[in-house]
Design a protein around this motif. Structure first.
Motif, PDB file in Angstrom:
ATOM      1  N   ASP A 134      -4.835   8.211 -18.236  1.00 44.11           N
ATOM      2  CA  ASP A 134      -3.950   7.933 -17.339  1.00 44.11           C
ATOM      3  C   ASP A 134      -4.686   7.106 -15.640  1.00 44.11           C
ATOM      4  O   ASP A 134      -4.637   5.678 -15.397  1.00 44.11           O
ATOM      5  N   ASN A 135      -5.077   7.661 -15.342  1.00 48.73           N
ATOM      6  CA  ASN A 135      -6.271   6.993 -14.230  1.00 48.73           C
ATOM      7  C   ASN A 135      -7.589   6.075 -14.194  1.00 48.73           C
ATOM      8  O   ASN A 135      -8.634   6.635 -15.719  1.00 48.73           O
ATOM      9  N   VAL A 136      -7.341   4.989 -13.515  1.00 49.37           N
ATOM     10  CA  VAL A 136      -8.743   4.130 -14.012  1.00 49.37           C
ATOM     11  C   VAL A 136      -9.769   3.897 -14.068  1.00 49.37           C
ATOM     12  O   VAL A 136     -10.155   3.592 -14.428  1.00 49.37           O
ATOM     13  N   ASP A 137      -9.999   5.067 -13.221  1.00 52.57           N
ATOM     14  CA  ASP A 137     -11.568   5.688 -12.956  1.00 52.57           C
ATOM     15  C   ASP A 137     -11.981   6.413 -13.537  1.00 52.57           C
ATOM     16  O   ASP A 137     -12.728   5.841 -14.186  1.00 52.57           O
ATOM     17  N   LYS A 196       1.880   9.129   0.572  1.00 50.66           N
ATOM     18  CA  LYS A 196       1.635   9.006  -0.903  1.00 50.66           C
ATOM     19  C   LYS A 196       1.370   7.331  -2.066  1.00 50.66           C
ATOM     20  O   LYS A 196       1.475   8.305  -3.077  1.00 50.66           O
ATOM     21  N   THR A 197       0.682   7.160  -1.549  1.00 49.72           N
ATOM     22  CA  THR A 197       0.368   6.090  -2.046  1.00 49.72           C
ATOM     23  C   THR A 197      -0.801   6.169  -3.023  1.00 49.72           C
ATOM     24  O   THR A 197      -0.643   5.623  -3.828  1.00 49.72           O
ATOM     25  N   GLU A 198      -1.986   7.389  -1.966  1.00 48.14           N
ATOM     26  CA  GLU A 198      -3.260   7.540  -2.465  1.00 48.14           C
ATOM     27  C   GLU A 198      -2.835   8.511  -3.891  1.00 48.14           C
ATOM     28  O   GLU A 198      -3.780   9.009  -4.845  1.00 48.14           O
ATOM     29  N   LEU A 199      -1.863   9.227  -3.460  1.00 47.67           N
ATOM     30  CA  LEU A 199      -1.645  10.112  -4.261  1.00 47.67           C
ATOM     31  C   LEU A 199      -1.351   9.679  -5.961  1.00 47.67           C
ATOM     32  O   LEU A 199      -1.451   9.623  -7.231  1.00 47.67           O
ATOM     33  N   GLU A 200       0.309   8.365  -5.654  1.00 49.50           N
ATOM     34  CA  GLU A 200       0.706   7.825  -6.891  1.00 49.50           C
ATOM     35  C   GLU A 200      -0.805   7.158  -6.965  1.00 49.50           C
ATOM     36  O   GLU A 200      -0.768   6.824  -9.029  1.00 49.50           O
ATOM     37  N   ILE A 201      -1.487   6.185  -6.971  1.00 52.71           N
ATOM     38  CA  ILE A 201      -2.940   5.483  -7.251  1.00 52.71           C
ATOM     39  C   ILE A 201      -3.729   6.515  -8.282  1.00 52.71           C
ATOM     40  O   ILE A 201      -4.109   6.012  -9.412  1.00 52.71           O
ATOM     41  N   ILE A 202      -3.812   8.224  -7.809  1.00 54.87           N
ATOM     42  CA  ILE A 202      -4.569   8.716  -8.712  1.00 54.87           C
ATOM     43  C   ILE A 202      -3.876   9.267  -9.843  1.00 54.87           C
ATOM     44  O   ILE A 202      -4.505   8.987 -11.219  1.00 54.87           O
ATOM     45  N   LEU A 203      -2.435   9.269  -9.941  1.00 53.47           N
ATOM     46  CA  LEU A 203      -1.370   9.136 -10.679  1.00 53.47           C
ATOM     47  C   LEU A 203      -1.094   8.314 -11.307  1.00 53.47           C
ATOM     48  O   LEU A 203      -0.552   8.956 -12.563  1.00 53.47           O
ATOM     49  N   ASN A 204      -1.670   7.287 -11.087  1.00 52.21           N
ATOM     50  CA  ASN A 204      -0.878   6.216 -11.794  1.00 52.21           C
ATOM     51  C   ASN A 204       0.336   5.695 -11.978  1.00 52.21           C
ATOM     52  O   ASN A 204       0.909   5.591 -13.053  1.00 52.21           O
ATOM     53  N   THR A 205       1.088   6.065 -10.988  1.00 52.44           N
ATOM     54  CA  THR A 205       2.301   5.891 -11.130  1.00 52.44           C
ATOM     55  C   THR A 205       3.234   4.847  -9.945  1.00 52.44           C
ATOM     56  O   THR A 205       2.241   5.228  -8.230  1.00 52.44           O
ATOM     57  N   LYS A 206       3.782   4.660  -9.694  1.00 52.68           N
ATOM     58  CA  LYS A 206       5.187   4.335  -8.713  1.00 52.68           C
ATOM     59  C   LYS A 206       5.777   4.930  -7.272  1.00 52.68           C
ATOM     60  O   LYS A 206       6.369   4.583  -6.734  1.00 52.68           O
TER      61      LYS A 206
END
Length: 446
Positions: free
Chosen positions: A263-266, A435-445
């Motif tokens: 699910d991670n975009v990278d 928190k936002t950086e962690l959400e991006i890695i997990l691909n969650t909001k």
């Protein structure tokens, strides 16, 4: 006069209504949603999707029937002469007579239909279009995540600047009151000039910080407007409060969220690179295969002494050709082999990069979890330190007024308070950003 007053009121009402319509109010989530549609990078990412779809059809269309037409006209200003043996017309042997073939002006019109029957590179190209569309989708997702992060940081910076202004204005008002009282005591011979100077130094420092915070408030708002895709100076207002927003982000349940690396975009983009290298390898191999194309054309030609090709009595001569073109690669001095081997090496490198990307992403996840936890701890510590600093500063204010503390001791307590105030504000922004950086890695909001 009454009519003029009515007109003036109407104009003012329209102007105020227009101004209110132009002001945008956003919570953080509303700002993110707005930016995903209006941010400049997001808009271009959507265009890239459309471009990829057009490119897919462009690739497919190369293997479908192609029809081309051509029209030609020529006028031989000096017609070429051909020498024929004179004996053909009863002349002497060994002699030649000049002969001009055809008429000086001619016109041709031809239509040609071509069809690709077999081409290995075309087959690979069509297969690769799916991978290219996938890459465009993932790149759009990457852009949206970057926009989300950009908006969160800009939104937090605006709140930080606003709170800094409020705190510094409060500090300034308290200092001005203390300085006024101290100055009066000094003028009445009940205080020292050094106390006045110490307070004046502190006040000047706070005033400079306040002016800087006011400027930053405007700049950070402009940065947010750019992130949102609004005009630089648009009258934007934020609905969220910095501390309330921070508290809403302090949810440790995210640390136990199941992580699916696919699910991670990278990771998706790294997989896209693998697919790209795989099709490049197949393309290199396909160049060793023969290609077969078919064509059929139909044309007509006319000849005349003058330009009268569109007269009804002009005679046109039709022609048509059906053909096949077969191209068979035989020997390239190992050029194709070297190209295929290089493509294979690039594919193996991409596989290695995918493995590395997986490890890097998992490391980033652990680091992001740690940073988020640390940000919360720092927030709690900064909050406690702020309470302690306020208590210390308040006690020193009382002691100073009672003559039990020097102006230098008061200044130290004030400086410590101002530092912990900024640390507390910064700690809240860090919680939101981490928190936002962690959400991006997990691909969650979250």
């Amino acid at each position: 006069m009454r009519n003029q007053l009515v007109i003036l009121i109407s104009i003012l009402s329209i102007s105020l209504g227009y101004s209110q319509e132009q002001t945008s109010f956003f919570t953080l989530e509303e700002a993110i949603t707005y930016a995903l549609e209006n941010n400049y990078s997001a808009i271009n990412a959507n265009r890239d999707i459309i471009d990829a779809q057009k490119q897919k059809w462009e690739t497919i269309a190369t293997g479908l029937p192609q029809i081309n037409g051509s029209v030609g006209y020529s006028n031989q200003l000096k017609q070429p002469v051909t020498l024929l043996p004179a004996e053909l017309v009863g002349g002497a042997a060994g002699e030649f007579i000049p002969v001009v073939f055809s008429q000086p002006q001619s016109m041709t019109a031809t239509a040609t239909l071509t069809q690709q029957i077999f081409d290995g590179s075309y087959i690979v190209g069509v297969q690769a279009t799916k991978a290219f569309l996938s890459y465009s989708d993932n790149n759009k997702e990457k852009t949206e995540l970057d926009v989300r992060k950009q908006v969160v940081e800009a939104y937090g910076n605006v709140l930080l600047a606003e709170e800094s202004v409020k705190i510094l204005e409060k500090n300034k008002a308290t200092l001005e009151k203390t300085l006024y009282e101290t100055t009066k005591l000094f003028e009445n011979g009940l205080g020292e000039e050094e106390s006045v100077d110490q307070l004046q130094i502190t006040l000047s420092s706070v005033e400079n910080r306040l002016q800087n915070a006011i400027r930053l408030q405007e700049i950070t708002l402009q940065m947010l407007n750019v992130s949102l895709g609004l005009d630089l100076n648009a009258p934007t207002q934020l609905k969220d409060n910095l501390e309330d927003l921070t508290v809403s982000k302090m949810n440790l349940n995210i640390l136990s969220t199941d992580f699916n690396i696919e699910d991670n975009v990278d990771y998706k983009l790294a997989e896209n690179l693998n697919e790209q290298r795989y099709f490049e390898w197949k393309l290199a191999r396909s160049r060793a295969l023969p290609t077969l194309n078919a064509y059929i054309n139909y044309g007509s030609a006319a000849y005349s002494e003058s330009f009268d090709f569109f007269n009804g009595d002009q005679q046109w001569f039709d022609s048509s050709i059906l053909g096949l073109d077969l191209n068979i690669p035989i020997f390239s001095s190992l050029k194709r082999s070297a190209s295929t081997q290089r493509a294979k090496i690039a594919l193996e490198k991409a596989k290695t990069q995918l493995t590395e990307a997986e490890q890097q992403i998992r490391l980033q996840l652990e680091n992001a979890k740690n940073n988020f936890t640390l940000a919360i701890d720092n927030y709690e510590t900064a909050k406690q330190n702020l309470m302690l600093s306020e208590r210390i500063e308040n006690k020193n204010q009382i002691k100073y007024k009672e003559g039990l503390a020097t102006s230098f001791e008061l200044r130290q307590a004030q400086t410590q308070l101002y530092t912990t105030q900024q640390e507390f504000l910064q700690s809240m922004v860090e919680v939101i950003n981490k928190k936002t950086e962690l959400e991006i890695i997990l691909n969650t909001k979250g």
